[in-house]
Design a protein around this motif. Structure first.
Motif, PDB file in Angstrom:
ATOM      1  N   ARG A  61     -10.332   9.972   7.653  1.00  0.00           N
ATOM      2  CA  ARG A  61     -10.859   9.554   6.357  1.00  0.00           C
ATOM      3  C   ARG A  61     -11.785   8.351   6.579  1.00  0.00           C
ATOM      4  O   ARG A  61     -11.686   7.655   7.593  1.00  0.00           O
ATOM      5  CB  ARG A  61      -9.763   9.194   5.351  1.00  0.00           C
ATOM      6  CG  ARG A  61      -8.882   7.995   5.693  1.00  0.00           C
ATOM      7  CD  ARG A  61      -8.391   7.264   4.432  1.00  0.00           C
ATOM      8  NE  ARG A  61      -9.483   6.542   3.803  1.00  0.00           N
ATOM      9  CZ  ARG A  61      -9.602   6.336   2.496  1.00  0.00           C
ATOM     10  NH1 ARG A  61      -8.670   6.748   1.681  1.00  0.00           N
ATOM     11  NH2 ARG A  61     -10.645   5.683   2.009  1.00  0.00           N
ATOM     12  N   GLU A  99     -15.606  10.332   0.434  1.00  0.00           N
ATOM     13  CA  GLU A  99     -15.826  10.397  -1.021  1.00  0.00           C
ATOM     14  C   GLU A  99     -17.311  10.494  -1.377  1.00  0.00           C
ATOM     15  O   GLU A  99     -18.144   9.799  -0.802  1.00  0.00           O
ATOM     16  CB  GLU A  99     -15.222   9.141  -1.678  1.00  0.00           C
ATOM     17  CG  GLU A  99     -15.439   9.126  -3.192  1.00  0.00           C
ATOM     18  CD  GLU A  99     -14.691   7.997  -3.912  1.00  0.00           C
ATOM     19  OE1 GLU A  99     -13.940   7.251  -3.279  1.00  0.00           O
ATOM     20  OE2 GLU A  99     -14.887   7.883  -5.143  1.00  0.00           O
ATOM     21  N   GLN A 117     -14.315  14.101  -1.008  1.00  0.00           N
ATOM     22  CA  GLN A 117     -13.253  13.490  -1.828  1.00  0.00           C
ATOM     23  C   GLN A 117     -13.868  13.110  -3.169  1.00  0.00           C
ATOM     24  O   GLN A 117     -14.934  12.515  -3.224  1.00  0.00           O
ATOM     25  CB  GLN A 117     -12.744  12.249  -1.089  1.00  0.00           C
ATOM     26  CG  GLN A 117     -11.691  11.452  -1.819  1.00  0.00           C
ATOM     27  CD  GLN A 117     -11.162  10.307  -0.947  1.00  0.00           C
ATOM     28  OE1 GLN A 117     -10.885  10.488   0.250  1.00  0.00           O
ATOM     29  NE2 GLN A 117     -11.012   9.141  -1.520  1.00  0.00           N
ATOM     30  N   SER A 120     -10.439   8.724  -7.701  1.00  0.00           N
ATOM     31  CA  SER A 120      -9.657   8.609  -8.933  1.00  0.00           C
ATOM     32  C   SER A 120     -10.552   8.305 -10.146  1.00  0.00           C
ATOM     33  O   SER A 120     -10.382   8.879 -11.223  1.00  0.00           O
ATOM     34  CB  SER A 120      -8.652   7.476  -8.722  1.00  0.00           C
ATOM     35  OG  SER A 120      -7.808   7.360  -9.812  1.00  0.00           O
ATOM     36  N   ARG A 121     -11.537   7.412  -9.926  1.00  0.00           N
ATOM     37  CA  ARG A 121     -12.419   7.022 -11.043  1.00  0.00           C
ATOM     38  C   ARG A 121     -13.348   8.149 -11.475  1.00  0.00           C
ATOM     39  O   ARG A 121     -13.969   8.071 -12.533  1.00  0.00           O
ATOM     40  CB  ARG A 121     -13.239   5.804 -10.634  1.00  0.00           C
ATOM     41  CG  ARG A 121     -12.415   4.545 -10.479  1.00  0.00           C
ATOM     42  CD  ARG A 121     -13.198   3.491  -9.677  1.00  0.00           C
ATOM     43  NE  ARG A 121     -12.401   2.300  -9.411  1.00  0.00           N
ATOM     44  CZ  ARG A 121     -11.459   2.224  -8.468  1.00  0.00           C
ATOM     45  NH1 ARG A 121     -11.174   3.262  -7.711  1.00  0.00           N
ATOM     46  NH2 ARG A 121     -10.784   1.113  -8.278  1.00  0.00           N
ATOM     47  N   LYS A 142      -8.692  13.455  -6.237  1.00  0.00           N
ATOM     48  CA  LYS A 142      -7.670  12.439  -6.445  1.00  0.00           C
ATOM     49  C   LYS A 142      -7.355  12.350  -7.945  1.00  0.00           C
ATOM     50  O   LYS A 142      -8.247  12.510  -8.782  1.00  0.00           O
ATOM     51  CB  LYS A 142      -8.134  11.104  -5.876  1.00  0.00           C
ATOM     52  CG  LYS A 142      -8.315  11.176  -4.339  1.00  0.00           C
ATOM     53  CD  LYS A 142      -8.525   9.828  -3.706  1.00  0.00           C
ATOM     54  CE  LYS A 142      -7.230   9.290  -3.167  1.00  0.00           C
ATOM     55  NZ  LYS A 142      -7.415   8.002  -2.453  1.00  0.00           N
ATOM     56  N   ARG A 172      -2.317   9.785  -5.963  1.00  0.00           N
ATOM     57  CA  ARG A 172      -2.602   8.462  -5.390  1.00  0.00           C
ATOM     58  C   ARG A 172      -2.057   7.316  -6.245  1.00  0.00           C
ATOM     59  O   ARG A 172      -2.463   6.178  -6.115  1.00  0.00           O
ATOM     60  CB  ARG A 172      -4.100   8.305  -5.138  1.00  0.00           C
ATOM     61  CG  ARG A 172      -4.989   8.684  -6.299  1.00  0.00           C
ATOM     62  CD  ARG A 172      -5.095   7.684  -7.400  1.00  0.00           C
ATOM     63  NE  ARG A 172      -5.887   6.527  -7.039  1.00  0.00           N
ATOM     64  CZ  ARG A 172      -5.794   5.340  -7.619  1.00  0.00           C
ATOM     65  NH1 ARG A 172      -4.919   5.145  -8.614  1.00  0.00           N
ATOM     66  NH2 ARG A 172      -6.555   4.341  -7.254  1.00  0.00           N
ATOM     67  N   GLU A 233      -4.531   4.787   4.943  1.00  0.00           N
ATOM     68  CA  GLU A 233      -5.574   3.860   5.400  1.00  0.00           C
ATOM     69  C   GLU A 233      -5.112   3.076   6.634  1.00  0.00           C
ATOM     70  O   GLU A 233      -4.036   2.477   6.625  1.00  0.00           O
ATOM     71  CB  GLU A 233      -5.962   2.911   4.257  1.00  0.00           C
ATOM     72  CG  GLU A 233      -6.704   3.677   3.173  1.00  0.00           C
ATOM     73  CD  GLU A 233      -7.235   2.846   2.025  1.00  0.00           C
ATOM     74  OE1 GLU A 233      -8.211   3.278   1.396  1.00  0.00           O
ATOM     75  OE2 GLU A 233      -6.662   1.772   1.727  1.00  0.00           O
TER      76      GLU A 233
END
Ligand code: PEP
Ligand code: MN
Length: 275
Positions: A61, A99, A117, A120-121, A142, A172, A233
């Motif tokens: 990632r 992402e 990816q 989330s936002r 996510k 997440r 991470e």
């Protein structure tokens, strides 16, 4: 697509695996994705990717564009990093999950990124979801930090309607009344979604709890819950990381996590993938 269930009725959907590079997510084996929150420079990316891979990660990632709460925080290297990322992945035969924050980025990184990816936002960014639906590239969605499970599942339809069935979900953590931890990792969502859809589910304990020393326990709990993999991470020196250092493991912490994780995976009969 969402199977309805009445109370006390058991219903378990068979997960349809998704191929990411040469790796299968959602099959008989468990997937481990690891790497930095942000890709910071060539040496850092090369060292981190090679190390996590040698310690057991299947996929790497790393963020190229970062959506940060403050406009003054590091925003990611963007275009300046394409050449060295491409080269590092090729030379070391690695697959990258990264992402995208804007539909224009799809074409820019399509040739070297193995899974897009959706952060989330952006789970509710339907224009972006429709655009990735027009590709065949796997997409990791996510969960929005304030999204209902139902809204999260429905977001996948925006990708699938375009013809791209290669969708994977990522829990997440969500925002709750609790402030002691960064988010509240919702393992209910994992078992719920695995039970009612055929989509593979990955868990991100790093963002889920947001506290480095507590990430491993949540990773083990997630693995035991029956998810298809983890995304974690890792950084050579988390104190110096340009983003999310407080929840990032160093190499030796990651090494310990993998060893413990393997014991849990063996106990539940879902060994860590070797490829
Ligand atoms: C990330 O994976 O670094 C990230 C920004 O995640 P999320 O979109 O879940 O906050
Ligand atoms: Mn992060």
């Amino acid at each position: 697509m969402i199977m309805k269930q009445t109370e006390n009725e058991t219903l378990t959907q068979k997960t349809k695996p998704v191929k990411v590079g040469n790796h299968l997510i959602g099959g008989d084996h468990f997937t481990l994705i690891a790497g930095p929150c942000s890709i910071e420079n060539k040496e850092h990316f090369e060292l981190t990717s090679k190390t996590v891979r040698s310690l057991g990660a299947n996929l790497i990632r790393g963020g190229i564009w970062k959506l940060r709460t403050s406009a003054d925080s590091f925003q990611g290297l963007g275009k300046d990093s394409f050449n060295f990322i491409r080269q590092t992945l090729k030379e070391n035969n690695l697959s990258l999950v990264s992402e995208i924050t804007d539909p224009r980025q799809i074409e820019e990184i399509h040739d070297f990124v193995d899974m897009f990816q959706i952060g989330s936002r952006n789970m509710h960014n339907y224009a972006l979801l429709k655009e990735v639906g027009l590709t065949q590239k796997p997409v990791l969605i996510k969960r929005g930090f304030a999204a209902l499970i139902d809204e999260w599942i429905k977001s996948t339809e925006y990708v699938r309607k375009g013809g791209n069935e290669n969708v994977i979900l990522c829990e997440r953590g969500i925002r709750t009344f609790e402030t002691a931890t960064r988010n509240t990792l919702d393992l209910n969502a994992v078992v719920y979604v695995k039970n009612r859809t055929h989509l593979p589910v990955i868990v991100d304990p790093s963002h889920g709890i947001g506290i480095r020393s507590l990430v491993p326990q949540m990773a083990y709990a997630a693995a035991a819950s029956g998810c298809d993999g983890l995304i974690i991470e890792v950084h050579p020196n988390p104190e110096k990381a340009l983003s999310d250092g407080q929840q990032t493991l160093n190499f030796s912490e990651f090494e310990v996590l993998v060893k413990q994780l393997e014991k849990i995976l063996d106990a539940i009969g879902r060994p860590l993938s070797k490829n």
